[in-house]
Design a protein around this motif. Structure first.
Motif, PDB file in Angstrom:
ATOM      1  N   SER A 114       9.260 -16.209  35.279  1.00  0.00           N
ATOM      2  CA  SER A 114       8.052 -16.080  34.461  1.00  0.00           C
ATOM      3  C   SER A 114       6.963 -15.288  35.173  1.00  0.00           C
ATOM      4  O   SER A 114       6.854 -15.298  36.397  1.00  0.00           O
ATOM      5  N   SER A 115       6.132 -14.621  34.377  1.00  0.00           N
ATOM      6  CA  SER A 115       4.946 -13.936  34.886  1.00  0.00           C
ATOM      7  C   SER A 115       4.027 -13.652  33.718  1.00  0.00           C
ATOM      8  O   SER A 115       4.410 -13.789  32.555  1.00  0.00           O
ATOM      9  N   ALA A 116       2.804 -13.252  34.014  1.00  0.00           N
ATOM     10  CA  ALA A 116       1.844 -12.963  32.953  1.00  0.00           C
ATOM     11  C   ALA A 116       2.176 -11.663  32.237  1.00  0.00           C
ATOM     12  O   ALA A 116       2.028 -11.553  31.023  1.00  0.00           O
ATOM     13  N   CYS A 117       2.603 -10.671  33.012  1.00  0.00           N
ATOM     14  CA  CYS A 117       2.993  -9.391  32.423  1.00  0.00           C
ATOM     15  C   CYS A 117       4.158  -8.834  33.219  1.00  0.00           C
ATOM     16  O   CYS A 117       4.477  -9.322  34.310  1.00  0.00           O
ATOM     17  N   ASP A 118       4.802  -7.819  32.676  1.00  0.00           N
ATOM     18  CA  ASP A 118       5.907  -7.216  33.409  1.00  0.00           C
ATOM     19  C   ASP A 118       5.366  -6.142  34.353  1.00  0.00           C
ATOM     20  O   ASP A 118       4.157  -5.991  34.525  1.00  0.00           O
ATOM     21  N   ASP A 119       6.247  -5.387  34.981  1.00  0.00           N
ATOM     22  CA  ASP A 119       5.824  -4.405  35.976  1.00  0.00           C
ATOM     23  C   ASP A 119       5.451  -3.065  35.363  1.00  0.00           C
ATOM     24  O   ASP A 119       5.356  -2.051  36.064  1.00  0.00           O
ATOM     25  N   GLU A 120       5.221  -3.073  34.033  1.00  0.00           N
ATOM     26  CA  GLU A 120       4.678  -1.921  33.329  1.00  0.00           C
ATOM     27  C   GLU A 120       3.393  -2.301  32.587  1.00  0.00           C
ATOM     28  O   GLU A 120       2.891  -1.535  31.777  1.00  0.00           O
ATOM     29  N   GLY A 121       2.880  -3.506  32.869  1.00  0.00           N
ATOM     30  CA  GLY A 121       1.639  -3.949  32.271  1.00  0.00           C
ATOM     31  C   GLY A 121       1.765  -4.573  30.903  1.00  0.00           C
ATOM     32  O   GLY A 121       0.762  -4.928  30.279  1.00  0.00           O
ATOM     33  N   GLN A 122       3.013  -4.744  30.404  1.00  0.00           N
ATOM     34  CA  GLN A 122       3.226  -5.359  29.102  1.00  0.00           C
ATOM     35  C   GLN A 122       3.209  -6.882  29.228  1.00  0.00           C
ATOM     36  O   GLN A 122       3.817  -7.432  30.156  1.00  0.00           O
ATOM     37  N   PRO A 123       2.536  -7.601  28.323  1.00  0.00           N
ATOM     38  CA  PRO A 123       2.572  -9.070  28.388  1.00  0.00           C
ATOM     39  C   PRO A 123       3.992  -9.581  28.186  1.00  0.00           C
ATOM     40  O   PRO A 123       4.765  -9.011  27.392  1.00  0.00           O
ATOM     41  N   THR A 124       4.349 -10.621  28.925  1.00  0.00           N
ATOM     42  CA  THR A 124       5.677 -11.196  28.750  1.00  0.00           C
ATOM     43  C   THR A 124       5.763 -11.895  27.400  1.00  0.00           C
ATOM     44  O   THR A 124       4.762 -12.303  26.822  1.00  0.00           O
ATOM     45  N   GLU A 125       6.995 -12.052  26.906  1.00  0.00           N
ATOM     46  CA  GLU A 125       7.215 -12.580  25.571  1.00  0.00           C
ATOM     47  C   GLU A 125       8.384 -13.557  25.557  1.00  0.00           C
ATOM     48  O   GLU A 125       9.146 -13.658  26.517  1.00  0.00           O
ATOM     49  N   ARG A 126       8.502 -14.233  24.440  1.00  0.00           N
ATOM     50  CA  ARG A 126       9.706 -14.983  24.099  1.00  0.00           C
ATOM     51  C   ARG A 126      10.532 -14.062  23.199  1.00  0.00           C
ATOM     52  O   ARG A 126      10.126 -13.737  22.088  1.00  0.00           O
ATOM     53  N   VAL A 127      11.685 -13.618  23.694  1.00  0.00           N
ATOM     54  CA  VAL A 127      12.493 -12.624  22.996  1.00  0.00           C
ATOM     55  C   VAL A 127      13.764 -13.286  22.464  1.00  0.00           C
ATOM     56  O   VAL A 127      14.584 -13.784  23.250  1.00  0.00           O
ATOM     57  N   VAL A 128      13.921 -13.313  21.155  1.00  0.00           N
ATOM     58  CA  VAL A 128      15.145 -13.843  20.548  1.00  0.00           C
ATOM     59  C   VAL A 128      16.174 -12.725  20.523  1.00  0.00           C
ATOM     60  O   VAL A 128      16.007 -11.713  19.835  1.00  0.00           O
ATOM     61  N   LEU A 129      17.243 -12.890  21.277  1.00  0.00           N
ATOM     62  CA  LEU A 129      18.281 -11.872  21.393  1.00  0.00           C
ATOM     63  C   LEU A 129      19.387 -12.073  20.360  1.00  0.00           C
ATOM     64  O   LEU A 129      19.812 -11.137  19.688  1.00  0.00           O
ATOM     65  N   ILE A 130      19.851 -13.298  20.267  1.00  0.00           N
ATOM     66  CA  ILE A 130      20.856 -13.673  19.261  1.00  0.00           C
ATOM     67  C   ILE A 130      20.301 -14.872  18.508  1.00  0.00           C
ATOM     68  O   ILE A 130      19.862 -15.837  19.127  1.00  0.00           O
TER      69      ILE A 130
END
Length: 695
Positions: free
Chosen positions: A516-532
């Motif tokens: 977990s983190s507040a944002c990724d290494d491109e400055g995008q906020p982290t998310e909950r991503v539904v893949l399947i």
């Protein structure tokens, strides 16, 4: 949430018919201001609103009543029956609801105790960490079904379908600071305790969630000037990644402190993209002039017009993992004492269980604090946007390897304790449990029998972590591998790739999980991503680069090991969503097969999904009962095929395994999990006499 609001803010959620509205009403009587997202949702699609016009455009005039108001029953029936329609509705409503709530926050009563933001979908929207505290209201499933039948006059079938369409309570509770149980217990006493706690601690909690651990090495004005130099001869994207990191590590083997490491690093990298071309440079401990000179060198091959970079917009991303005690402030002797104490606990526990059996104990401790600042200038549809984001990530880990022996036989037990927490992670209870578990596994392996070989049903316990999900499936869901055609899931968006009930999620907002983190290494906020979702492939993990190529939004999964590396799509905390069954019933129904409690390393081919994993703790089961522990077992199969074959999923999503995931020469911290599942047919490798296959 506005971190400047001078009162505590609580996020409140709960599954349908759990009693969330009842709790909100009870808090209102206690002097709290309730902002209801459901009411906000009604407001933003009221008669004549821009929101209603957008909704009608998306779903058609059937969504309107004769009087021009929204036909809510019609819309509810449509979206509950069609996940795609539900996601489309959420995409329309959520930004408008959030803007409306922010407007309401600015006009709260002066004398209020605090604010409760009541919404059903905080977890799904990746916002559960945006509050001073996050409360989840829970009630037993059968009770909720009965409430739905009575309240909404639904059939049991439709009530069950409503519940199935929502995120499970087990996942919501992973985000909860507190769970309010509405199952017959006294709610008032629960709220009294919860209120007292938040009123006493909200300022400290907010400070930890929004604070900076290290001073920024460059000002926004300096970063803007460097970006302007980087894009002085054209380009579509410019980026500055600045990193400060400090770390310590200790290693003890059989009472000898053999490794003591400490490091501090500071560096920065520059990246410019123009079409499919990327130019990159990294610098060790640069000053402003050195960064600007490097930016001009990277820009030199360009032939376009100079970009007028807008003023940087400062993005504030709250951390999902606030810390209480920075490891950098902990005296070194205290860390040494932790390592010695851990070894002592393991040896003493081993002597209690089996005197003389413990041959070796190795303990490793590590902590790191990484602060990053990411300045980005990005062009989309001809318009430039420039932002500056920062994040501060603290990791702590304690690893324990115990070797037990009997005669010439040696067996090892390994356990690790690690999260995105400060030194407060290493409580006496947590350390003792970790040490005793490593001892138990080593001693149990001494009495384990050779595993049988054959094709059998296998129960993977929740305690086994999500190794199979991560390795056999997760990598294939990273967008760069899908784009390159080296993923078993390439080209399958919108198709059925798993059994009914199988939902796989990657969530960077889970509190204190290793990925977990507040944002990724491109400055995008982290998310909950539904893949399947329910067996259907819904998306991939995206960086900015892959998202641009696929014409989709980034997902906050652009990660890099350090400033010396380019970001690529990576997993964070990947898990199989919980299901409706119980582990006990799944085990009871197993006629003959293997129960896996812990898994070790293995190998996987991301193109085919074929895997081989070691079993570090497993049991042979007959007629629903555990017969004996096994050793030297392996599991092999094909990840995509396993997803299609899963027949039973329990609701016990509790244990996340931790690790450092390697890809393209980079390592990043991750975790993975799954509830107890039944795989009807896996190849079990063992050294005992083969048994007849059970399929």
């Amino acid at each position: 949430m506005d971190p400047r609001l001078p009162v505590p803010i609580i996020g409140l959620t709960g599954g349908i018919a759990a009693g969330k509205s009842y709790v909100a009403a009870a808090m209102r009587t206690r002097g709290w201001t309730i902002l209801d997202a459901d009411q906000a949702a009604r407001d933003v699609v009221g008669r004549g609103t821009e929101g209603l016009q957008a909704l009608v455009k998306a779903f058609g005039k059937e969504a309107l009543r004769v009087d021009g108001t929204l036909d809510r029953p019609w819309l509810a029936k449509k979206v509950f029956a069609d996940p795609a329609s539900r996601r489309e509705l959420e995409a329309l409503l959520h930004p408008r609801i959030e803007a409306h709530l922010q407007k309401m926050l600015k006009s709260i009563p002066v004398k209020t105790k605090g604010v409760i933001l009541d919404a059903a979908l905080w977890v799904e929207r990746g916002k559960a960490h945006h509050f001073d505290a996050f409360w989840v209201v829970d009630a037993p499933v059968e009770l909720r079904i009965q409430r739905l039948i009575h309240r909404d006059r639904l059939s049991k079938e439709h009530a069950v379908a409503r519940l199935a369409a929502q995120t499970g309570t087990a996942e919501k509770q992973l985000h909860a600071d507190r769970v309010i149980f509405n199952d017959g217990r006294d709610i008032e006493s629960q709220l009294e305790e919860a209120e007292s706690s938040i009123l006493a601690n909200w300022k400290r909690l907010r400070s930890a969630r929004w604070s900076s651990l290290m001073a920024a090495p460059f000002t926004p004005e300096q970063l803007h000037e460097i970006l302007s130099s980087l894009l002085s001869k054209g380009g579509d994207y410019g980026e500055i990644f600045v990193e400060k990191r400090r770390a310590q590590a200790l290693g003890m083997d059989d009472g000898r402190m053999e490794d003591v490491l400490a490091s501090e690093t500071f560096g920065a990298s520059l990246r410019i993209s123009e079409g499919e071309t990327t130019r990159f440079a990294d610098l060790i401990a640069p000053d402003f002039n050195e960064l600007k000179e490097a930016a001009l060198l990277l820009a030199a091959p360009g032939s376009g017009a100079s970009t007028q970079v807008p003023t940087l917009t400062i993005l504030e991303h709250p951390t999902p993992s606030p810390i209480e005690r920075d490891p950098a402030s902990v005296p070194f002797p205290e860390k040494v004492e932790l390592v010695r104490k851990t070894e002592s606990i393991a040896r003493n526990h081993g002597e209690t269980l089996k005197p003389g059996a413990i041959r070796q104990v190795a303990v490793g401790y590590g902590d790191s604090t990484q602060s990053v600042w990411i300045a980005v200038a990005d062009r989309k549809n001809g318009d430039w946007k420039a932002t500056l984001a920062e994040d501060h990530r603290t990791q702590g880990v304690l690893r324990l390897s115990v070797t037990a022996g009997e005669g010439d036989t040696l067996q090892t037990g390994f356990r690790a304790l690690g999260e995105t927490r400060g030194f407060e992670l290493f409580t006496e209870e947590a350390v003792t449990h970790t040490a005793q578990e490593a001892v138990r596994m080593a001693l149990q392996a001494l009495i384990a029998q050779p595993a049988p070989a054959g094709t059998f049903p296998v129960i993977l316990s929740s305690s086994a972590g999500g190794t199979m999900i991560h390795e056999a499936c997760g990598h294939g869901l990273e967008a760069d591998l899908a784009l390159a055609g080296v993923s078993a899931f390439a080209g399958k968006l919108g198709t059925k790739v798993a059994a009914d009930g199988v939902t796989i999620i990657d969530d960077g907002t889970l509190p204190h999980k290793r990925g977990s983190s507040a944002c990724d290494d491109e400055g995008q906020p982290t998310e909950r991503v539904v893949l399947i979702e329910n067996g259907i492939l819904k998306g991939y993990l995206q960086s900015r680069k892959t998202a641009r190529r696929m014409s989709v939004p980034p997902t906050g999964n652009g990660r890099r090991e350090s400033y010396r590396h380019l970001p690529i799509p990576r997993m964070r905390n990947t898990f199989l969503a919980p299901g409706p069954e119980t582990p006990e019933v799944i085990l009871k129904d197993l006629e003959r097969g293997l129960l896996v409690k812990h898994m070790g390393g293995g190998q996987v081919d991301t193109v085919t999904g074929n895997f081989v994993f070691q079993v570090t703790e497993g049991y042979w089961v007959e007629k629903g009962e555990i017969k004996y522990p096994v050793k030297n077992a392996t599991l092999s199969g094909c990840g995509p095929d396993v997803l299609k074959q899963i027949t039973r999923i329990a609701g016990d999503l509790e244990h996340f395994d931790i690790g450092t995931c390697g890809k393209d020469g980079q390592g990043v911290p991750v975790s993975d999990a799954m509830p107890t599942i039944l795989c009807p047919s896996l190849v079990v490798g063992g050294t005992a006499e083969p048994l007849p296959d059970v399929i």
